[in-house]
Scaffold this motif. Structure first.
Motif, PDB file in Angstrom:
ATOM      1  N   THR A 189       0.772  -1.180  -0.122  1.00 59.87           N
ATOM      2  CA  THR A 189       0.456  -0.682   0.065  1.00 59.87           C
ATOM      3  C   THR A 189       1.648   1.203   0.034  1.00 59.87           C
ATOM      4  OG1 THR A 189      -1.835   1.387   0.935  1.00 59.87           O
ATOM      5  CG2 THR A 189      -0.317   0.492   2.317  1.00 59.87           C
ATOM      6  N   GLN A 190      -0.150   2.439  -0.147  1.00 57.22           N
ATOM      7  CA  GLN A 190       0.986   3.809   0.090  1.00 57.22           C
ATOM      8  C   GLN A 190       0.269   4.537   0.239  1.00 57.22           C
ATOM      9  OE1 GLN A 190       1.321   4.206  -4.322  1.00 57.22           O
ATOM     10  NE2 GLN A 190      -0.199   5.391  -4.479  1.00 57.22           N
ATOM     11  N   CYS A 191       0.391   5.685   1.267  1.00 58.62           N
ATOM     12  CA  CYS A 191       0.070   7.407   1.732  1.00 58.62           C
ATOM     13  C   CYS A 191       0.299   8.049   1.697  1.00 58.62           C
ATOM     14  CB  CYS A 191      -0.545   6.488   2.968  1.00 58.62           C
ATOM     15  SG  CYS A 191       1.237   6.940   4.507  1.00 58.62           S
ATOM     16  N   ASP A 192       0.204   9.368   1.657  1.00 53.81           N
ATOM     17  CA  ASP A 192       0.854  10.848   1.670  1.00 53.81           C
ATOM     18  C   ASP A 192       1.902  10.763   2.781  1.00 53.81           C
ATOM     19  OD1 ASP A 192       0.614  13.196   0.811  1.00 53.81           O
ATOM     20  OD2 ASP A 192      -0.283  13.952   1.868  1.00 53.81           O
ATOM     21  N   HIS A 193       3.230  11.124   2.682  1.00 47.62           N
ATOM     22  CA  HIS A 193       4.321  11.512   3.748  1.00 47.62           C
ATOM     23  C   HIS A 193       3.578  12.483   4.726  1.00 47.62           C
ATOM     24  CE1 HIS A 193       8.351  11.254   4.913  1.00 47.62           C
ATOM     25  NE2 HIS A 193       7.745  12.368   5.168  1.00 47.62           N
ATOM     26  N   GLU A 194       2.462  13.196   4.644  1.00 47.58           N
ATOM     27  CA  GLU A 194       1.951  13.743   5.751  1.00 47.58           C
ATOM     28  C   GLU A 194       0.815  13.148   6.766  1.00 47.58           C
ATOM     29  OE1 GLU A 194       2.456  15.819   2.151  1.00 47.58           O
ATOM     30  OE2 GLU A 194       4.497  16.505   3.178  1.00 47.58           O
ATOM     31  N   ASN A 195      -0.239  12.355   6.067  1.00 53.83           N
ATOM     32  CA  ASN A 195      -0.653  11.896   6.621  1.00 53.83           C
ATOM     33  C   ASN A 195      -0.737  11.091   7.416  1.00 53.83           C
ATOM     34  OD1 ASN A 195      -3.316  10.939   7.256  1.00 53.83           O
ATOM     35  ND2 ASN A 195      -3.928   9.961   5.363  1.00 53.83           N
ATOM     36  N   GLU A 196      -0.246  11.876   8.785  1.00 55.99           N
ATOM     37  CA  GLU A 196       0.272  10.652   9.812  1.00 55.99           C
ATOM     38  C   GLU A 196      -0.326   9.958  10.745  1.00 55.99           C
ATOM     39  OE1 GLU A 196       1.846  13.545  13.426  1.00 55.99           O
ATOM     40  OE2 GLU A 196       2.769  14.927  11.583  1.00 55.99           O
ATOM     41  N   ASP A 197      -1.795  10.098  10.705  1.00 52.72           N
ATOM     42  CA  ASP A 197      -2.675   9.022  11.145  1.00 52.72           C
ATOM     43  C   ASP A 197      -2.837   8.023  10.421  1.00 52.72           C
ATOM     44  OD1 ASP A 197      -3.912  10.972  12.792  1.00 52.72           O
ATOM     45  OD2 ASP A 197      -5.641  11.786  12.127  1.00 52.72           O
ATOM     46  N   ARG A 198      -2.473   8.258   9.066  1.00 55.51           N
ATOM     47  CA  ARG A 198      -2.661   7.091   7.665  1.00 55.51           C
ATOM     48  C   ARG A 198      -1.880   6.309   8.744  1.00 55.51           C
ATOM     49  NH1 ARG A 198      -5.808   4.892   3.561  1.00 55.51           N
ATOM     50  NH2 ARG A 198      -7.143   6.790   3.636  1.00 55.51           N
ATOM     51  N   ILE A 199      -0.655   7.011   8.481  1.00 55.67           N
ATOM     52  CA  ILE A 199       0.665   6.491   8.628  1.00 55.67           C
ATOM     53  C   ILE A 199       1.292   5.392  10.094  1.00 55.67           C
ATOM     54  CG2 ILE A 199       3.402   6.437   9.530  1.00 55.67           C
ATOM     55  CD1 ILE A 199       3.216   8.673   7.301  1.00 55.67           C
ATOM     56  N   LYS A 200       0.395   6.246  11.246  1.00 56.71           N
ATOM     57  CA  LYS A 200      -0.388   5.632  12.268  1.00 56.71           C
ATOM     58  C   LYS A 200      -0.437   3.831  11.820  1.00 56.71           C
ATOM     59  CE  LYS A 200       0.223   9.656  15.445  1.00 56.71           C
ATOM     60  NZ  LYS A 200       0.020  10.432  16.225  1.00 56.71           N
ATOM     61  N   GLY A 201      -2.253   4.184  11.733  1.00 51.85           N
ATOM     62  CA  GLY A 201      -2.618   3.174  11.511  1.00 51.85           C
ATOM     63  C   GLY A 201      -2.388   2.041  10.158  1.00 51.85           C
ATOM     64  N   ILE A 202      -1.208   2.574   9.745  1.00 50.11           N
ATOM     65  CA  ILE A 202      -0.867   1.109   8.815  1.00 50.11           C
ATOM     66  C   ILE A 202       0.191   0.325   9.815  1.00 50.11           C
ATOM     67  CG2 ILE A 202       0.776   0.856   6.810  1.00 50.11           C
ATOM     68  CD1 ILE A 202      -0.834   3.285   4.981  1.00 50.11           C
ATOM     69  N   GLU A 203       1.267   1.255   9.892  1.00 53.42           N
ATOM     70  CA  GLU A 203       2.230   0.802  11.185  1.00 53.42           C
ATOM     71  C   GLU A 203       1.884  -0.285  12.405  1.00 53.42           C
ATOM     72  OE1 GLU A 203       4.716   3.940  11.742  1.00 53.42           O
ATOM     73  OE2 GLU A 203       5.397   3.812  10.144  1.00 53.42           O
ATOM     74  N   LYS A 204       0.747   0.541  12.907  1.00 54.15           N
ATOM     75  CA  LYS A 204       0.068  -0.459  13.533  1.00 54.15           C
ATOM     76  C   LYS A 204      -0.881  -1.493  12.940  1.00 54.15           C
ATOM     77  CE  LYS A 204      -1.785   2.861  17.346  1.00 54.15           C
ATOM     78  NZ  LYS A 204      -3.105   3.646  17.771  1.00 54.15           N
ATOM     79  N   ALA A 205      -1.178  -2.421  11.665  1.00 48.23           N
ATOM     80  CA  ALA A 205      -1.868  -3.183  11.181  1.00 48.23           C
ATOM     81  C   ALA A 205      -0.399  -3.818  10.942  1.00 48.23           C
ATOM     82  CB  ALA A 205      -2.534  -2.801  10.410  1.00 48.23           C
ATOM     83  N   GLY A 206       0.738  -3.655  10.722  1.00 44.58           N
ATOM     84  CA  GLY A 206       1.268  -4.576  11.345  1.00 44.58           C
ATOM     85  C   GLY A 206       2.300  -4.111   9.403  1.00 44.58           C
ATOM     86  N   TYR A 207       2.225  -3.399   9.388  1.00 39.08           N
ATOM     87  CA  TYR A 207       3.157  -2.903   7.335  1.00 39.08           C
ATOM     88  C   TYR A 207       4.401  -2.847   8.014  1.00 39.08           C
ATOM     89  CZ  TYR A 207      -1.881  -4.685   4.775  1.00 39.08           C
ATOM     90  OH  TYR A 207      -2.223  -5.040   4.952  1.00 39.08           O
ATOM     91  N   VAL A 208       4.712  -2.594   6.999  1.00 35.62           N
ATOM     92  CA  VAL A 208       6.762  -2.466   7.214  1.00 35.62           C
ATOM     93  C   VAL A 208       7.022  -0.616   5.761  1.00 35.62           C
ATOM     94  CG1 VAL A 208       8.931  -2.166   7.513  1.00 35.62           C
ATOM     95  CG2 VAL A 208       7.200  -4.027   8.397  1.00 35.62           C
ATOM     96  N   TYR A 209       7.217   0.395   6.322  1.00 38.98           N
ATOM     97  CA  TYR A 209       8.168   1.546   5.521  1.00 38.98           C
ATOM     98  C   TYR A 209       8.849   0.290   4.532  1.00 38.98           C
ATOM     99  CZ  TYR A 209      10.095   5.790   3.330  1.00 38.98           C
ATOM    100  OH  TYR A 209      10.615   6.156   2.989  1.00 38.98           O
TER     101      TYR A 209
END
Length: 182
Positions: free
Chosen positions: A91-111
């Motif tokens: 998946t991908q997300c906008d660099h400034e979207n902190e809520d999306r980044i937190k949610g994706i990382e909590k779900a187990g996805y790795v940058y």
């Protein structure tokens, strides 16, 4: 896929493909309780590599919270990994979207990387390992054999070696079966 799998329910949402027979197409996200209104959608995109799938999630702004994003991305990865041919979800997300980044990382996805103006995330399916199981069983069998023959060390070592050998062969067999299916 089996139609009985749908809808996929999370704590707050129902996730349902628009076409049950083509589950890697477009999905709708609706509220689980209350009026069950649609709050977003999910769509998949094939990638250039076999065994990978890319997921895009669009939510109404009021549902762009880490807890909602986490539960959607986690459940979709769990669902997608039921397919034995898929080993990676991206998946991908906008660099400034902190809520999306937190949610994706909590779900187990790795940058993975920053590419084309977006942060790229992925999750890999866990591989099975028979080696550990058979080593453990071999160790127990070795203890029993060692106690029986009054030589605990020899029994344990022979059990671990036998278990390791069987585990290695089982892992090799499973890897070979996956490669021959491709």
């Amino acid at each position: 896929m089996n139609e009985k799998l749908f809808p996929i329910e999370t704590r707050h949402f129902k996730l349902m493909p628009c076409d049950v027979k083509e589950y890697l197409g477009k999905w709708t996200i609706s509220l689980k309780d209350g009026d069950q209104k649609d709050v977003g959608n999910i769509h998949f995109e094939d990638t250039q590599f076999k065994g990978e799938v890319k997921i895009f999630v669009e939510l109404l702004p009021e549902y762009e919270e880490p807890k909602y994003i986490e539960e959607i991305f986690f459940m979709m990865a769990r669902f997608v990994f039921r397919d034995p041919e898929i080993g990676t979800i991206r998946t991908q997300c906008d660099h400034e979207n902190e809520d999306r980044i937190k949610g994706i990382e909590k779900a187990g996805y790795v940058y993975r990387e920053f590419k084309d103006g977006y942060d790229q995330y992925s999750m890999n399916k866990q591989k099975t390992s028979w080696m550990g199981l058979y080593m453990f069983l071999g160790m127990i069998a070795g203890f029993i054999i060692g106690i029986t023959f009054s030589n605990l060390w020899a029994g344990t070592i022979s059990g671990v070696l036998t278990g390791s050998g069987i585990g290695y062969l089982m892992d090799k067999k499973q890897t070979f079966a996956k490669k021959s299916d491709s």
